[in-house]
Design an enzyme around this catalytic site. Structure first.
Site, short mmCIF file in Angstrom:
data_model
loop_
_atom_site.label_atom_id
_atom_site.label_comp_id
_atom_site.label_asym_id
_atom_site.label_seq_id
_atom_site.Cartn_x
_atom_site.Cartn_y
_atom_site.Cartn_z
N VAL A 81 -45.06 -22.22 13.93
CA VAL A 81 -45.37 -22.54 15.39
C VAL A 81 -46.09 -21.64 15.96
O VAL A 81 -45.71 -20.35 16.31
CB VAL A 81 -44.05 -23.08 15.95
CG1 VAL A 81 -44.31 -23.88 17.24
CG2 VAL A 81 -42.97 -23.49 14.97
N HIS A 88 -45.84 -27.57 24.12
CA HIS A 88 -44.63 -27.50 23.78
C HIS A 88 -43.88 -26.76 22.66
O HIS A 88 -42.80 -26.89 21.96
CB HIS A 88 -44.02 -29.04 23.48
CG HIS A 88 -44.55 -29.92 22.38
ND1 HIS A 88 -45.85 -30.18 22.40
CD2 HIS A 88 -43.88 -30.13 21.19
CE1 HIS A 88 -45.87 -30.84 21.29
NE2 HIS A 88 -44.84 -30.62 20.50
N PHE A 113 -34.09 -18.60 8.14
CA PHE A 113 -35.05 -18.91 9.05
C PHE A 113 -36.51 -18.28 8.79
O PHE A 113 -36.67 -17.13 9.21
CB PHE A 113 -34.54 -18.67 10.70
CG PHE A 113 -35.38 -19.21 11.60
CD1 PHE A 113 -35.57 -20.64 11.69
CD2 PHE A 113 -36.24 -18.38 12.51
CE1 PHE A 113 -36.49 -21.07 12.73
CE2 PHE A 113 -36.85 -18.66 13.47
CZ PHE A 113 -37.14 -20.15 13.62
N ARG A 127 -48.69 -12.60 9.06
CA ARG A 127 -47.30 -12.67 8.21
C ARG A 127 -47.38 -13.59 7.09
O ARG A 127 -46.12 -13.77 6.58
CB ARG A 127 -46.41 -13.27 9.73
CG ARG A 127 -46.26 -12.20 10.72
CD ARG A 127 -45.68 -12.77 12.02
NE ARG A 127 -45.26 -11.68 12.82
CZ ARG A 127 -46.35 -10.93 13.77
NH1 ARG A 127 -47.56 -11.35 13.36
NH2 ARG A 127 -45.99 -10.24 14.77
N1 INI Z 1 -45.00 -28.36 14.55
C1 INI Z 1 -45.33 -27.01 13.74
O1 INI Z 1 -44.57 -26.97 12.86
N2 INI Z 1 -45.98 -26.15 14.41
C2 INI Z 1 -46.52 -26.26 15.63
O2 INI Z 1 -47.44 -25.20 15.71
C3 INI Z 1 -46.56 -27.48 16.14
N3 INI Z 1 -47.32 -27.76 17.38
O3 INI Z 1 -47.96 -26.60 17.71
O4 INI Z 1 -47.11 -28.61 18.18
C4 INI Z 1 -45.64 -28.41 15.31
N4 INI Z 1 -45.49 -29.78 16.26
C5 INI Z 1 -45.23 -30.84 15.76
C6 INI Z 1 -43.29 -30.91 15.64
O5 INI Z 1 -43.03 -29.90 14.80
C7 INI Z 1 -43.19 -32.21 15.10
O6 INI Z 1 -43.48 -32.54 13.85
C8 INI Z 1 -43.71 -33.38 16.23
O7 INI Z 1 -43.17 -33.04 17.24
C9 INI Z 1 -43.01 -34.79 15.66
O8 INI Z 1 -41.62 -34.79 15.88
#
Ligand code: INI
Length: 155
Positions: A81, A88, A113, A127
């Site tokens: 993320v 968000h 995690f 990382r």
């Molecule tokens: N999901 C991630 O794994 N990494 C991210 O950086 C990210 N961003 O940037 O938005 C992200 N968003 C998607 C989220 O995990 C869900 O799949 C989506 O909101 C549907 O529920």
């Protein structure tokens, strides 16, 4: 004094991996690092089960299903993320972290995690096999050690 410590032998350990496809290049490197270390620690190839999910937000529900399936001794949660990608960030990263912790406590199965939470893509890449090591590999070692220390504690 009684001291319990888990060793790093993966023989006889079954691992589930839940990997988020978002930021897929980084996450594939985490998965490769985890699988490589697990195999070298003695985890059998057919004792590793890999499940892909769309993003880190979806990791906890799938980790819960794997953890309660009886098929794995630990679940590794891998994702990335990146703050720069999303307004968000805090919701996605926070829900992934608290969801993963809850699954471990609810099921008694160690749920690791291994989700990177970084400000930039460069920090995530560092990382995932770069300057700062491979957090997927670290997650695999944490899983094996925790399974073994729980086996020692539970007798
Ligand atoms: N999901 C991630 O794994 N990494 C991210 O950086 C990210 N961003 O940037 O938005 C992200 N968003 C998607 C989220 O995990 C869900 O799949 C989506 O909101 C549907 O529920």
């Amino acid at each position: 004094m009684i001291v319990h410590e888990g060793n790093l032998s993966g023989a006889g350990i079954r691992l589930g991996i839940v990997a988020a496809r978002f930021n897929e290049t980084v996450v594939r490197t985490l998965v490769n690092g985890a699988v490589d270390v697990a195999r070298r620690a003695g985890v059998a190839d057919d004792a590793i089960e890999l499940v892909w999910v769309p993003g880190a937000f979806e990791i906890p529900v799938v980790a819960a299903t794997l953890a309660s399936s009886g098929r794995v001794d630990a679940v590794l949660c891998l994702g990335a993320v990146i703050r720069g990608d999303t307004p968000h960030f805090d919701y996605v990263a926070g829900q992934a972290a608290s969801g993963v912790a809850k699954v471990g406590l609810d099921t008694g199965v160690p749920v690791i995690f291994g989700v990177l939470t970084t400000d930039t893509a460069e920090q995530a890449e560092a990382r995932a096999g770069g300057k700062a090591g491979n957090k997927g590999a670290d997650a695999a070692l944490a899983a094996i050690e925790t399974v073994n220390v729980l086996r020692s504690l539970r007798g």
